[in-house]
Design a protein around this motif. Structure first.
Motif, PDB file in Angstrom:
ATOM      1  N   ALA A  32      20.304  52.151 -78.730  1.00 39.82           N
ATOM      2  CA  ALA A  32      19.860  52.826 -77.507  1.00 39.82           C
ATOM      3  C   ALA A  32      18.868  53.946 -77.789  1.00 39.82           C
ATOM      4  O   ALA A  32      18.747  54.879 -76.993  1.00 39.82           O
ATOM      5  N   ILE A  33      18.126  53.835 -78.885  1.00 37.83           N
ATOM      6  CA  ILE A  33      17.185  54.910 -79.243  1.00 37.83           C
ATOM      7  C   ILE A  33      16.185  55.174 -78.120  1.00 37.83           C
ATOM      8  O   ILE A  33      15.941  56.333 -77.743  1.00 37.83           O
ATOM      9  N   ASP A  34      15.589  54.122 -77.588  1.00 38.73           N
ATOM     10  CA  ASP A  34      14.537  54.311 -76.583  1.00 38.73           C
ATOM     11  C   ASP A  34      15.069  55.029 -75.346  1.00 38.73           C
ATOM     12  O   ASP A  34      14.430  55.956 -74.827  1.00 38.73           O
ATOM     13  N   ARG A  35      16.237  54.599 -74.858  1.00 42.41           N
ATOM     14  CA  ARG A  35      16.803  55.238 -73.670  1.00 42.41           C
ATOM     15  C   ARG A  35      17.197  56.681 -73.964  1.00 42.41           C
ATOM     16  O   ARG A  35      16.955  57.584 -73.145  1.00 42.41           O
ATOM     17  N   ALA A  36      17.781  56.912 -75.133  1.00 42.91           N
ATOM     18  CA  ALA A  36      18.164  58.272 -75.499  1.00 42.91           C
ATOM     19  C   ALA A  36      16.938  59.174 -75.590  1.00 42.91           C
ATOM     20  O   ALA A  36      16.980  60.343 -75.179  1.00 42.91           O
ATOM     21  N   THR A  37      15.838  58.644 -76.112  1.00 44.65           N
ATOM     22  CA  THR A  37      14.600  59.424 -76.205  1.00 44.65           C
ATOM     23  C   THR A  37      14.082  59.778 -74.822  1.00 44.65           C
ATOM     24  O   THR A  37      13.628  60.908 -74.575  1.00 44.65           O
ATOM     25  N   GLU A  38      14.150  58.816 -73.898  1.00 44.34           N
ATOM     26  CA  GLU A  38      13.718  59.076 -72.525  1.00 44.34           C
ATOM     27  C   GLU A  38      14.529  60.210 -71.894  1.00 44.34           C
ATOM     28  O   GLU A  38      13.972  61.121 -71.270  1.00 44.34           O
ATOM     29  N   LEU A  39      15.842  60.147 -72.059  1.00 43.92           N
ATOM     30  CA  LEU A  39      16.700  61.174 -71.478  1.00 43.92           C
ATOM     31  C   LEU A  39      16.424  62.540 -72.104  1.00 43.92           C
ATOM     32  O   LEU A  39      16.359  63.561 -71.407  1.00 43.92           O
ATOM     33  N   TRP A  40      16.273  62.561 -73.429  1.00 44.70           N
ATOM     34  CA  TRP A  40      16.010  63.824 -74.126  1.00 44.70           C
ATOM     35  C   TRP A  40      14.706  64.449 -73.625  1.00 44.70           C
ATOM     36  O   TRP A  40      14.649  65.646 -73.329  1.00 44.70           O
ATOM     37  N   ASN A  41      13.669  63.630 -73.544  1.00 43.26           N
ATOM     38  CA  ASN A  41      12.364  64.137 -73.102  1.00 43.26           C
ATOM     39  C   ASN A  41      12.378  64.574 -71.642  1.00 43.26           C
ATOM     40  O   ASN A  41      11.562  65.411 -71.225  1.00 43.26           O
ATOM     41  N   ALA A  42      13.310  64.007 -70.866  1.00 41.23           N
ATOM     42  CA  ALA A  42      13.443  64.399 -69.453  1.00 41.23           C
ATOM     43  C   ALA A  42      14.320  65.630 -69.285  1.00 41.23           C
ATOM     44  O   ALA A  42      14.525  66.102 -68.162  1.00 41.23           O
ATOM     45  N   GLY A  43      14.843  66.152 -70.394  1.00 40.63           N
ATOM     46  CA  GLY A  43      15.661  67.353 -70.334  1.00 40.63           C
ATOM     47  C   GLY A  43      17.154  67.117 -70.271  1.00 40.63           C
ATOM     48  O   GLY A  43      17.940  68.067 -70.236  1.00 40.63           O
TER      49      GLY A  43
END
Length: 333
Positions: free
Chosen positions: A242-253
């Motif tokens: 789930a790296i891609d989804r986790a990165t999206e969430l992290w970048n969204a705060g």
């Protein structure tokens, strides 16, 4: 199997605290102590301090980025260290990541494989007294430091096989070692070198202190932190889908949501958490996979924690001595 230690340079420790860890590693019979360079200690200054604080253990940069320093400047730095402690210095080099090189240092990050190859050639030429773009070193090491190339991706692994003395593999569980070493051996064949010319090492996160629950959450954050770096993501794909989804969430705060996607299995797959025997067993698994040196990266349960890294160093040495005496004949602690 030889065992080394990497300083937890992201932990905000002071230089005297890092020296305490280096001395503990030497006292416990480790082969080498390494120091990386992120945003904590400057690597050459730290290596010099560690050489002055120890008498036997080898010290290495693990890893010094090649972009912020010109090859002549790095050649001077390593030659200075090697003149003070012949045979004890290891030159670990790597290209780092665009985040560090572009965003932090404001430099161009381009053609990393070609840049690394030219940089290594320039170091060797400088140490041999040859001119490098008009520069000729006035201090040449009696024993040139072995050049160890940090490599994760196929082209860099092949380059290590072609031109380096050693290869430094990171973020790689034992089950994924064989295909990476195969790429190094491909590089050796391409360059006409004998099989096994390049020795191999790996660094892995390890914690054998008393604050296991805190350390697990710290490791979870570290796994996510490094998995989100585009140049590093491939090393985590097998254990963290789930790296891609986790990165999206992290970048969204949404930090909490991103961390929740890092499974505990991925943390244990990439890190050795438990008692000293757990860390020693991970080193043994790396030896069985064909690696020559396992280097434990020893973060604390939280930034500023010195007791955790000290416990990891000492308990791993004691466990290793009980099982196979893999860290040398004079293990203490």
């Amino acid at each position: 199997m030889k065992l080394g230690v990497t300083m937890p340079v992201d932990d905000g420790l002071s230089a005297p605290q890092y020296l305490e860890l280096a001395r503990a590693a030497e006292d416990c019979g480790y082969d080498s102590v390494w120091v990386g360079e992120v945003a904590g200690p400057e690597v050459f200054a730290m290596l010099g301090l560690m050489l002055g604080a120890t008498t036997r253990i080898r010290v290495g940069s693990g890893i010094a980025s090649i972009y912020p320093r010109t090859a002549p400047l790095a050649a001077m730095g390593y030659a200075t260290l090697a003149s003070a402690a012949p045979g004890r210095v290891l030159a670990g080099l790597g290209v780092s990541s665009p985040l560090v090189v572009r965003d932090w240092h404001g430099l161009s990050y381009s053609r990393p494989v070609e840049v690394a190859e030219a940089y290594i050639a320039a170091l060797r030429a400088a140490w041999a007294g040859e001119k490098v773009r008009g520069f000729r070193a006035g201090l040449r090491p009696e024993v040139p430091p072995p050049i160890v190339l940090g490599a994760m991706n196929p082209r860099m692994l092949r380059l290590a096989g072609r031109v380096a003395d050693g290869v430094f593999i990171t973020w790689c569980p034992p089950s994924e070692v064989a295909p990476r070493l195969a790429l190094v051996r491909e590089g050796e064949r391409e360059a006409g070198r004998a099989p096994g010319s390049v020795w191999s090492m790996v660094s892995f996160w390890a914690y054998a202190g008393d604050r296991q629950d805190e350390a697990l959450e710290r490791m979870r954050r570290l796994v996510l932190q490094y998995a989100m770096v585009p140049t590093h993501a491939g090393s985590f794909a097998g254990s963290f889908p789930a790296i891609d989804r986790a990165t999206e969430l992290w970048n969204a705060g949404d930090r909490r949501g991103a961390l929740a996607l890092v499974p505990g299995e991925a943390v244990h797959h990439m890190c050795a958490l438990g008692d000293g025997a757990v860390v020693a067993d991970r080193a043994t698994a790396f030896a069985a996979a064909g690696l020559d040196l396992a280097v434990a990266l020893t973060p604390g349960a939280a930034p500023g924690d010195l007791d955790g890294p000290l416990a990891t160093i000492r308990r791993t040495a004691a466990a290793s001595a009980q099982v196979e005496r893999v860290v040398g004949p004079e293990v203490c602690c």
